[in-house]
Scaffold this active site. Structure first.
Site, PDB file in Angstrom:
ATOM      1  N   GLY A  21      72.457  34.964  39.918  1.00  0.00           N
ATOM      2  CA  GLY A  21      71.688  36.194  39.836  1.00  0.00           C
ATOM      3  C   GLY A  21      70.557  36.071  38.846  1.00  0.00           C
ATOM      4  N   GLY A  22      70.425  37.076  37.977  1.00  0.00           N
ATOM      5  CA  GLY A  22      69.339  37.106  37.011  1.00  0.00           C
ATOM      6  C   GLY A  22      69.325  35.899  36.098  1.00  0.00           C
ATOM      7  N   GLY A  62      43.949   8.267  51.891  1.00  0.00           N
ATOM      8  CA  GLY A  62      43.849   9.332  50.894  1.00  0.00           C
ATOM      9  C   GLY A  62      44.866   9.164  49.788  1.00  0.00           C
ATOM     10  N   ALA A  63      46.007   8.560  50.115  1.00  0.00           N
ATOM     11  CA  ALA A  63      47.046   8.373  49.110  1.00  0.00           C
ATOM     12  C   ALA A  63      46.546   7.474  47.976  1.00  0.00           C
ATOM     13  CB  ALA A  63      48.305   7.787  49.742  1.00  0.00           C
TER      14      ALA A  63
END
Lengths: 669, 510
Positions: free
Chosen positions: B169-170, B404-405
């Site tokens: 949860g939080g 491009g890599a």
């Protein structure tokens, strides 16, 4: 003397020959296959000639290619090493036809000793002690039984053309003879295409002892004493030594003189070896003669001080032997281990690949101990599937047998190999074995002492102390370094605490040290299990081997990083270690013991890719390391291998399938 | 006087026992340590100073007024790791299940503020049940305050989260905004909604482990940067990581004495690249042989294995390593690999850690799965991160650097400071075969002619020299001198100073 010779071999033996030739001022030519382009022997030689694809049958075994290489480079002579062409009489004959000298015996001698039955007849005639047996070829089971009764049980039925254990049968009574005869005959036919068998006495608890010979072209032959090679695994020698712990001077002389007689009878004119099987009562019987330099020749060199390769070259050049029998002495003891690329924990399966780390122990003479490492590899070399998986021969020499063994253990302990799994843990464990240390050997040693294979040496108090001390002393030095870490709040005192707990696998071992300050070299008194040992070491962080003195004994412990600690290896014991304060150790003791997850049931596709081939069928039993499938991804073939032994129960993919990552390729039962 | 001192001792003892002996034993039975035990393992012996030990919650609803335990479910304070300051908070599962109340959040915020003010790293040890439901909105407010501190400190001080139990949860969003999350296998899990809610909403049946265990978060979701066998191993390894990290974004790089000669050459690297261009090799070997002592702390080792990220040292000083891994997917850049490396590069840039990049990349991964998944944007993240980084950037191309890599992987064009290539490097738009097949489409039917064309292209472009002629590569180096070259380059760049134009912040393609 020759000015240039060619070595028709590869690996450590090629390097070994080159070393001696270089010392003698002789230029060397190496030959290499595609797989050996970057090999050490190529780099060491003055010249190198490419002789074809990796398969030996198309490169190292092709006489014409060797001769062409000689002509191309002007080599006047060829050293064949061992294996490959070394014992083929056709080779020296072909060389002679081209006017090239063979550094080895004359072809007639090779012929005479090449056939097992033939060689026994020669030996018998020369007055060499042979195993009681019938040297003739046996035709029927009935005849076999008669012959066996004559010799006395137990007997062994052997293929004439045999070797490597194939076509061999042991029989303890008449009925076993009749049965064994038929089996040996059919096995011999299928294995060697020659179904001739003979019968001889079977020696119970035999030892393998061999005599090194040296002859010249002027009729002189001497013997350079014996080697014992009883530590074998599946007829493959693993550890050799010289001299033999079994022999006395009289037996040694008898074996030597008989061997010389045989050599003279066949006109032997180079280095050669007569192999004997010996009983525990020092009886000995001729086995065969090897007409070449043996793998294990260095142990002889170390106890006699004679360079066998140099002698071979000299006699091949026509020189007379300059050594007489009276010159040959035994100085100390030498032990050799064959370091193989074989995983001892996975029933010695070949473990091929790149030597990511290869750091052999330091060679040389120190405090009366000699360490010699004959090798054909360097860090970054590839152990390929095409050739013998031997990485190195590690030889140690000392004044006594136990000194040589202890030196061997220490050298093995500091021999670092990563990238593949070598048999070093097994070898170093063996050096601790009481029966080996007592010299109570037989060729069945490994089978008898390790019936279920090797799972690592059982740890004992001594081992735990050494490992805990190594772990602690490394930890103290690492801590000392971090005390000088930049950005500290205040300078550390450098003072260590006096009590620790060392975790070795799951065991917690308390250790205490007096107050003090860490520094290199470290000097500290460590109290462990009620004993106080003085420890010194110059180890610094990052060194793969911790070398130190523990209670006066030098030890070398290998250290590899592991999550939350260090993996240590010493004398065949491998263990996880972590050094803690007693407070942290108490918390560590609360940590759960986890079962390793069972991932063995599935072979998953490790990457998205195309199935190129499936190498197994449903229901098939596979061994660890066996290829299961090949998957291509980004135009690269990835071989997927079995992680452990098992049976394939279902295949879920077929060649041509495009698979996602973690897709099931096959299932195990 | 004596009575007063004794009273302090009594109160401390009461606080330190947390939820009581029974709960401590329950914690141990689950294979977990308590908050204070964990801190004791993490920090230097005796260095922990606890704050707010006596803080209690102020809730009165649902009978809470009668249940007050000193500390209120979180232990906070500061201490040292190998002598360097670090702030710490550890959820105490023995007290209200470690759930977060208003007072609990105040303690966290206080320590977060102190860490930021004093520019020292902060580590959170999570093992808790989420918001304290009895407190309602006050707990939510507390979470918000914690989140705000996480964001404010981001990029100023290293923030590390170690998940050692439930985190749901939080509670998950604070770790999610820190620099690194690590987990303990089998005893920790992280998710926004648990199996019960999942069952109700989607009718899926899953276990805690399947939904949010370490195995999922280190491989599939990439939420966690690494996982460890147990509490002790995790805490010991956290010390190792902290040793590598600068204290803040203006601090010097940490440095330790180095015994690994940086001038020594390593001949074995000359045979690392296989003769066959399609055979993979293990890039980790190069990393380990370049770094001091082969010591490498890998980040996200189990996720997107086609790229390797992690920390090590060269001549005793921390570096971040990014490397394509030819062993996995041929080292291709895909969405996962791009995101993984981009986040790592940005961390290094935040804290002035030089970046060492090893390149062997055949390009970006083609396919609908990648394109639909937003490969363009994910690839752009890495390109953006590298370009934006002002720290020293050293690049070594070992083999392929295609298309491009090539540009993305810390090329000269996007600000690489020192760009090296091995003689085996191939810097080209694509592989020779693909290029020839496009250039000479008419020859496609004739295998012999196309083979000649491929050879032509190979000879021209399958080497580092075309790039070196243009100055895209500063120097073609022998593999065996890689460590020496890298060490020299790092010395050279030690005082590199570079500024980006003023901006509020950039707009990286998130």
């Amino acid at each position: 003397m020759f000015s240039k010779i060619l070595i028709a071999n590869r690996g450590e033996i090629a390097c070994r020959v080159i070393k001696t030739a270089r010392r003698m001022g002789i230029k060397t030519v190496a030959v290499f296959s595609d797989a050996d382009r970057d090999a050490l022997h190529v780099e060491m030689a003055d010249e190198a000639v490419h002789i074809g694809p990796p398969q030996a049958a198309q490169s190292y075994l092709v006489i014409d290619k060797i001769i062409a290489a000689c002509k191309q480079t002007g080599a006047e002579a060829v050293h064949p090493g061992y294996g490959f062409l070394s014992e083929r009489a056709a080779f020296p004959r072909a060389l002679a036809a081209e006017g090239i000298v063979f550094i080895g015996p004359n072809p007639d001698a090779i012929d005479a000793m090449g056939d097992k039955i033939q060689s026994k007849i020669f030996a018998d005639r020369a007055g060499v002690s042979t195993v009681p047996g019938n040297l003739g070829v046996i035709e029927s089971p009935e005849e076999a039984v008669v012959v066996a009764r004559d010799i006395g049980f137990p007997v062994m039925i052997k293929a004439s053309a045999g070797g490597g254990g194939k076509g061999m049968r042991i029989a303890w009574d008449a009925s076993e003879v009749a049965d064994g005869f038929a089996r040996a005959k059919s096995e011999a036919a299928s294995s060697f295409g020659d179904d001739r068998v003979f019968i001889e006495k079977f020696i119970v608890n035999p030892r393998h002892i061999e005599i090194q010979l040296l002859g010249d072209k002027h009729g002189n032959v001497i013997y350079l004493n014996e080697r014992e090679c009883s530590i074998q695994r599946r007829n493959q020698k693993v550890i050799e030594e010289a001299p033999s712990p079994l022999l006395d001077e009289a037996t040694r002389r008898a074996m030597g003189e008989q061997s010389v007689a045989l050599a003279k009878a066949v006109g032997y004119d180079s280095a050669g070896t007569v192999e004997f099987v010996a009983g525990q009562d020092k009886s000995f019987f001729f086995l065969e003669m090897n007409t070449r330099l043996q793998v294990e020749h260095p142990v002889t060199e170390l106890i006699t001080g004679i360079d066998l390769v140099e002698q071979m070259i000299r006699v091949a050049a026509g020189e007379k032997l300059s050594i007489t029998q009276a010159d040959v002495k035994i100085d100390g003891w030498a032990v050799e281990s064959r370091v193989y690329a074989e995983d001892p924990y996975r029933s010695f399966l070949p473990s091929t690949g790149r030597l990511v780390k290869y750091r052999p122990p330091a060679e040389g003479v120190k405090d009366g101990i000699t360490v010699r490492n004959d090798t054909g590899v360097v860090e970054g070399s590839e152990i390929s599937m095409f050739y013998d998986p031997m990485i190195a021969k590690l030889v140690t020499h000392g004044p006594t047998r136990l000194a040589a063994i202890d030196a061997q253990a220490e050298a093995l302990d500091s021999f670092v190999i990563d990238g593949i799994q070598p048999n070093i843990p097994f070898l170093t464990a063996l050096m601790q074995h009481e029966r080996w240390r007592a010299g109570n050997l037989s060729t069945g040693f490994i089978k008898e002492e390790y019936p279920d294979g090797f799972t690592g040496r059982a740890t004992d108090e001594e081992t735990r102390a050494v490992l805990a001390i190594a772990a602690l002393s490394m930890d103290l030095i690492r801590r000392e370094r971090l005390e000088h870490h930049t950005g500290r709040l205040r300078p550390a005192s450098g003072k260590w605490r006096t009590d620790y707990v060392v975790r070795l696998d799951r065991e917690h071992i308390p250790v205490t040290v007096p107050e003090g300050y860490a520094a290199v070299p470290l000097e500290i008194d460590v109290t462990i299990a009620g004993r106080t040992l003085t420890v010194t070491s110059e180890w610094r962080p990052g060194e793969p081997v911790w070398i130190g003195s523990v209670g006066g004994d030098t030890v070398a412990v290998q250290a590899r990083p592991a999550p939350g600690g260090t993996l240590l290896a010493w004398r065949g014991v491998t263990t996880f270690s972590r050094v803690m304060t007693p407070e942290v150790a108490a918390l560590d003791a609360l940590m759960p013991v986890k079962q390793p997850p069972d991932l063995s049931k599935y072979l998953l596709c490790p990457m998205p890719g195309l199935v190129v081939s499936i190498s197994v069928a449903e229901g098939q039993e596979v061994k660890a390391g066996e290829t299961l499938a090949v998957v291509e991804a980004m135009k690269m073939e990835n071989v997927l291998r079995a992680e452990r032994d098992g049976t394939v129960s279902a295949i879920k993919a077929k060649p041509g399938d495009s698979l996602a990552v973690d897709a099931v390729i096959l299932e195990f039962a | 006087m004596k009575d007063v001192l004794e009273e302090l001792d009594r109160r401390r003892d009461a606080a330190r026992i947390g939820g009581g002996q029974r709960r401590i034993e329950a914690q141990h039975a689950k294979g977990k340590l308590t908050a204070r035990e964990r801190i004791a393992v993490l920090l230097d012996e005796g260095s922990f100073e606890e704050f707010d030990m006596f803080v209690q919650h102020r809730a009165t609803d649902f009978g809470m007024a009668d249940q007050k335990i000193s500390g209120d479910g979180v232990v906070t304070g500061w201490g040292t790791v190998n002598g360097r300051v670090i702030f710490v908070f550890a959820k105490d599962f023995t007290v209200f299940g470690g759930s977060l109340s208003e007072a609990h959040a105040e303690k966290m915020v206080k320590i977060q503020d102190m860490a930021l003010k004093n520019r020292a790293p902060i580590i959170g040890l999570f093992d808790a049940g989420g918001a304290r439901i009895q407190e309602g909105v006050a707990a939510l407010g507390g979470y918000g305050e914690v989140f705000e501190r996480n964001v404010r400190a981001s990029g100023v001080i290293p923030q590390i989260s170690l998940i050692m139990g439930p985190c749901a949860g939080g509670d998950v969003y604070s770790p999610a905004m820190t620099d690194f999350i690590f987990m303990v296998r089998d005893t920790s899990y992280m998710y926004v909604t648990g199996p019960d809610v999942v069952k109700t909403v989607t009718n899926e049946t899953v276990t805690h482990e399947q939904l949010g265990g370490a195995s999922i978060h280190t491989t599939k979701s990439s939420i966690a940067d690494g996982a460890f066998e147990n509490d002790i191993e995790a805490l010991v390894e956290m010390r190792r990581l902290i040793d590598l990290l600068p204290s803040n974004n203006q601090a010097d790089l940490p440095e330790i004495e180095c015994h690994h000669d940086a001038e020594a050459i390593d001949k074995s690297l000359d045979t690392l690249i296989p003769d066959n261009a399609n055979k993979p090799y293990d890039m980790k070997e190069l990393i380990l042989k370049t770094l001091d002592e082969g010591d490498f702390f890998e980040i996200q080792g189990a996720h997107a294995k086609n790229i390797i990220t992690g920390f090590g040292r060269v001549e005793g000083r921390t570096v971040g390593v990014v490397a394509n891994q030819p062993m996995v997917l041929a080292g291709v850049l895909d969405s996962d690999a791009s995101r993984k490396a981009a986040r790592f590069v940005r961390f290094c840039d935040c804290f002035n850690i030089p970046i060492l990049t090893f390149v062997d990349v055949p390009g970006f991964l083609p396919g609908t799965a990648q394109e639909y998944g937003g490969l363009i944007k994910h690839g752009a993240k890495l390109l953006f991160a590298y370009t934006q980084a002002t720290v020293p950037k050293i690049t070594v191309i070992t083999r392929k650097a295609y298309g491009g890599a090539y540009d993305v992987m810390a090329s000269k064009h996007i600000g690489g400071d020192i760009n090296y290539a091995w003689p085996t490097a191939e810097i080209a738009v694509m592989g020779a075969k693909g290029a020839a097949e496009i250039l000479y489409r008419s020859d496609l039917a004739d295998p012999e002619r196309i083979a000649v064309r491929i050879k032509e292209y190979e000879t021209r472009f399958a080497n580092p020299f075309v790039a070196a002629e243009r100055g895209y590569i500063d120097e073609v180096i022998f593999p065996h001198s890689t460590r020496r070259r890298v060490a020299r380059a790092l010395r050279l760049l030690r005082n590199k100073h570079m500024e980006q134009p003023w901006k509020k912040h950039d707009n990286i393609p998130l």
